[in-house]
Design a protein around this motif. Structure first.
Motif, mmCIF file in Angstrom:
data_model
loop_
_atom_site.group_PDB
_atom_site.id
_atom_site.type_symbol
_atom_site.label_atom_id
_atom_site.label_comp_id
_atom_site.label_asym_id
_atom_site.label_seq_id
_atom_site.Cartn_x
_atom_site.Cartn_y
_atom_site.Cartn_z
ATOM 1 N N LEU A 44 80.709 125.276 -30.630
ATOM 2 C CA LEU A 44 80.529 126.577 -31.281
ATOM 3 C C LEU A 44 79.056 126.843 -31.559
ATOM 4 O O LEU A 44 78.554 127.946 -31.313
ATOM 5 C CB LEU A 44 81.324 126.609 -32.586
ATOM 6 N N ILE A 45 78.347 125.821 -32.067
ATOM 7 C CA ILE A 45 76.923 125.972 -32.375
ATOM 8 C C ILE A 45 76.147 126.396 -31.135
ATOM 9 O O ILE A 45 75.376 127.363 -31.149
ATOM 10 C CB ILE A 45 76.338 124.644 -32.912
ATOM 11 N N TYR A 46 76.343 125.665 -30.030
ATOM 12 C CA TYR A 46 75.535 125.924 -28.838
ATOM 13 C C TYR A 46 75.953 127.190 -28.106
ATOM 14 O O TYR A 46 75.133 127.816 -27.432
ATOM 15 C CB TYR A 46 75.536 124.686 -27.937
ATOM 16 N N PHE A 96 73.038 129.822 -27.303
ATOM 17 C CA PHE A 96 72.796 130.031 -25.872
ATOM 18 C C PHE A 96 73.894 130.930 -25.292
ATOM 19 O O PHE A 96 74.658 130.511 -24.417
ATOM 20 C CB PHE A 96 72.758 128.690 -25.133
ATOM 21 N N PRO A 97 73.985 132.161 -25.776
ATOM 22 C CA PRO A 97 75.074 133.044 -25.345
ATOM 23 C C PRO A 97 74.966 133.481 -23.893
ATOM 24 O O PRO A 97 75.944 133.956 -23.311
ATOM 25 C CB PRO A 97 74.917 134.254 -26.286
ATOM 26 N N GLN A 98 73.783 133.305 -23.288
ATOM 27 C CA GLN A 98 73.588 133.766 -21.907
ATOM 28 C C GLN A 98 74.157 132.790 -20.887
ATOM 29 O O GLN A 98 74.202 133.088 -19.699
ATOM 30 C CB GLN A 98 72.092 133.987 -21.629
ATOM 31 N N GLY A 99 74.605 131.614 -21.325
ATOM 32 C CA GLY A 99 75.144 130.617 -20.397
ATOM 33 C C GLY A 99 76.398 129.969 -20.947
ATOM 34 O O GLY A 99 76.971 130.420 -21.940
ATOM 35 N N ASP A 100 76.819 128.905 -20.296
ATOM 36 C CA ASP A 100 77.990 128.138 -20.726
ATOM 37 C C ASP A 100 77.517 126.800 -21.283
ATOM 38 O O ASP A 100 77.099 125.917 -20.532
ATOM 39 C CB ASP A 100 78.937 127.919 -19.543
ATOM 40 N N ALA A 156 77.191 120.577 -24.764
ATOM 41 C CA ALA A 156 77.574 120.254 -26.134
ATOM 42 C C ALA A 156 78.456 119.017 -26.171
ATOM 43 O O ALA A 156 78.346 118.189 -27.083
ATOM 44 C CB ALA A 156 78.294 121.443 -26.772
ATOM 45 N N HIS A 157 79.308 118.867 -25.171
ATOM 46 C CA HIS A 157 80.163 117.675 -25.069
ATOM 47 C C HIS A 157 79.321 116.416 -24.901
ATOM 48 O O HIS A 157 79.524 115.412 -25.609
ATOM 49 C CB HIS A 157 81.122 117.845 -23.890
ATOM 50 N N PHE A 158 78.359 116.456 -23.976
ATOM 51 C CA PHE A 158 77.502 115.288 -23.741
ATOM 52 C C PHE A 158 76.637 114.981 -24.966
ATOM 53 O O PHE A 158 76.460 113.818 -25.341
ATOM 54 C CB PHE A 158 76.604 115.534 -22.530
ATOM 55 N N LEU A 159 76.095 116.023 -25.587
ATOM 56 C CA LEU A 159 75.240 115.821 -26.754
ATOM 57 C C LEU A 159 76.040 115.240 -27.912
ATOM 58 O O LEU A 159 75.572 114.332 -28.613
ATOM 59 C CB LEU A 159 74.597 117.148 -27.170
ATOM 60 N N TYR A 165 71.300 123.328 -17.149
ATOM 61 C CA TYR A 165 71.062 124.536 -16.357
ATOM 62 C C TYR A 165 72.153 125.572 -16.620
ATOM 63 O O TYR A 165 71.880 126.762 -16.738
ATOM 64 C CB TYR A 165 71.014 124.200 -14.864
ATOM 65 N N ASP A 166 73.416 125.110 -16.725
ATOM 66 C CA ASP A 166 74.519 126.035 -17.006
ATOM 67 C C ASP A 166 74.337 126.690 -18.380
ATOM 68 O O ASP A 166 74.626 127.874 -18.549
ATOM 69 C CB ASP A 166 75.860 125.296 -16.984
ATOM 70 N N MET A 167 73.864 125.903 -19.341
ATOM 71 C CA MET A 167 73.670 126.423 -20.691
ATOM 72 C C MET A 167 72.540 127.457 -20.732
ATOM 73 O O MET A 167 72.616 128.445 -21.461
ATOM 74 C CB MET A 167 73.360 125.279 -21.654
ATOM 75 N N MET A 168 71.482 127.211 -19.933
ATOM 76 C CA MET A 168 70.350 128.131 -19.936
ATOM 77 C C MET A 168 70.712 129.476 -19.319
ATOM 78 O O MET A 168 70.058 130.482 -19.570
ATOM 79 C CB MET A 168 69.169 127.529 -19.170
#
Length: 256
Positions: A116-118, A122-126, A131-134, A195-198
């Motif tokens: 939820l935090i990420y 980072f709303p422009q990506g997934d 978040a799972h890895f972190l 990259y997906d998150m960005m």
């Protein structure tokens, strides 16, 4: 969102930077020095901002310019011990703890909270996979929940630790199955998740094959004995000898 714009300007999606890039220190003949994380940079950290937004009194302005790590009455048990274990001040720990308890009354953070935090920052990506890895990197004992103590110890390393401490933490992040080795598949999974998150709107625009290229270049440098895996010693030795990798450790600010 201002946060997303800041990230898009400065990050190429890698925690280790681009090994083909010539660091500024080499161009100018200046010896590299470890970046010092300022209070302003601390307040840009997603996890810190999430906690402090909850710690701030209702109706207050929680923008970067106004948000402060203020003293609060709520104090966790063993605060002095935590202060000794981390590089946070007592005031900072008090404020972090207040926000943590407001967001997580049980005293534990779960993986869904990280996602939820990420997704918010980072709303422009997934951000789901990253978040799972972190979360798994913070969840040292693998029980699916993170205590406040473990949370702030991890944050202290990432935000104010030495380069050696940050590199050890990065190795732990890349070592997804925690077997003591990093494979190409593991590093690629982490890179792709960043990259997906960005998202697709980063600057400069990221190519589809960029994560794989990054991994191939790093493995060529790090896998000294060509056995297909990178050990902690290979990782630390290679990173600490590469000025570009070392200077780019400040990119932790952008994705933590």
């Amino acid at each position: 969102m201002q946060r997303a714009k800041e990230v898009m300007k400065v990050s190429d999606g890698s925690l280790l930077g681009d090994p083909r890039h010539t660091p500024l220190s080499k161009k100018e003949g200046v010896k590299w020095q470890r970046p010092r994380l300022t209070r302003q940079a601390l307040l840009r950290c997603c996890l810190v901002k999430w906690i402090l937004s909850s710690a701030a009194p209702q109706g207050s302005d929680s923008s970067d310019s106004e948000l402060e790590l203020s003293t609060v009455r709520h104090q966790p048990e063993g605060l002095d011990q935590l202060q000794a274990q981390t590089k946070f001040t007592k005031k900072e720990l008090q404020s972090l703890y207040r926000g943590f308890k407001n967001e997580c009354p049980t005293g534990l953070v779960d993986e869904d909270t990280f996602k939820l935090i990420y997704s918010q920052f980072f709303p422009q990506g997934d951000a789901t996979t990253y978040a799972h890895f972190l979360f798994n990197a913070f969840d040292a004992d693998g029980n699916g929940a993170i205590r406040f103590e473990d949370f702030v110890v991890g944050l202290s390393i990432l935000l104010r630790g030495t380069v050696h401490e940050k590199l050890k933490w990065a190795f732990n992040l890349y070592d997804i199955n925690k077997d003591g080795y990093i494979t190409k598949e593991e590093m690629l999974a982490i890179m792709k998740s960043i990259y997906d998150m960005m998202g697709r709107h980063t600057y400069p625009i990221l190519r589809e094959d960029a994560p794989l290229e990054h991994v191939e270049r790093f493995f060529q440098k790090m896998d000294r004995n060509r056995d297909g895996v990178v050990t902690i010693d290979e990782f630390l030795e290679t990173c600490q000898k590469d000025e570009n990798i070392m200077s780019s450790m400040q990119l932790f600010e952008n994705v933590i």
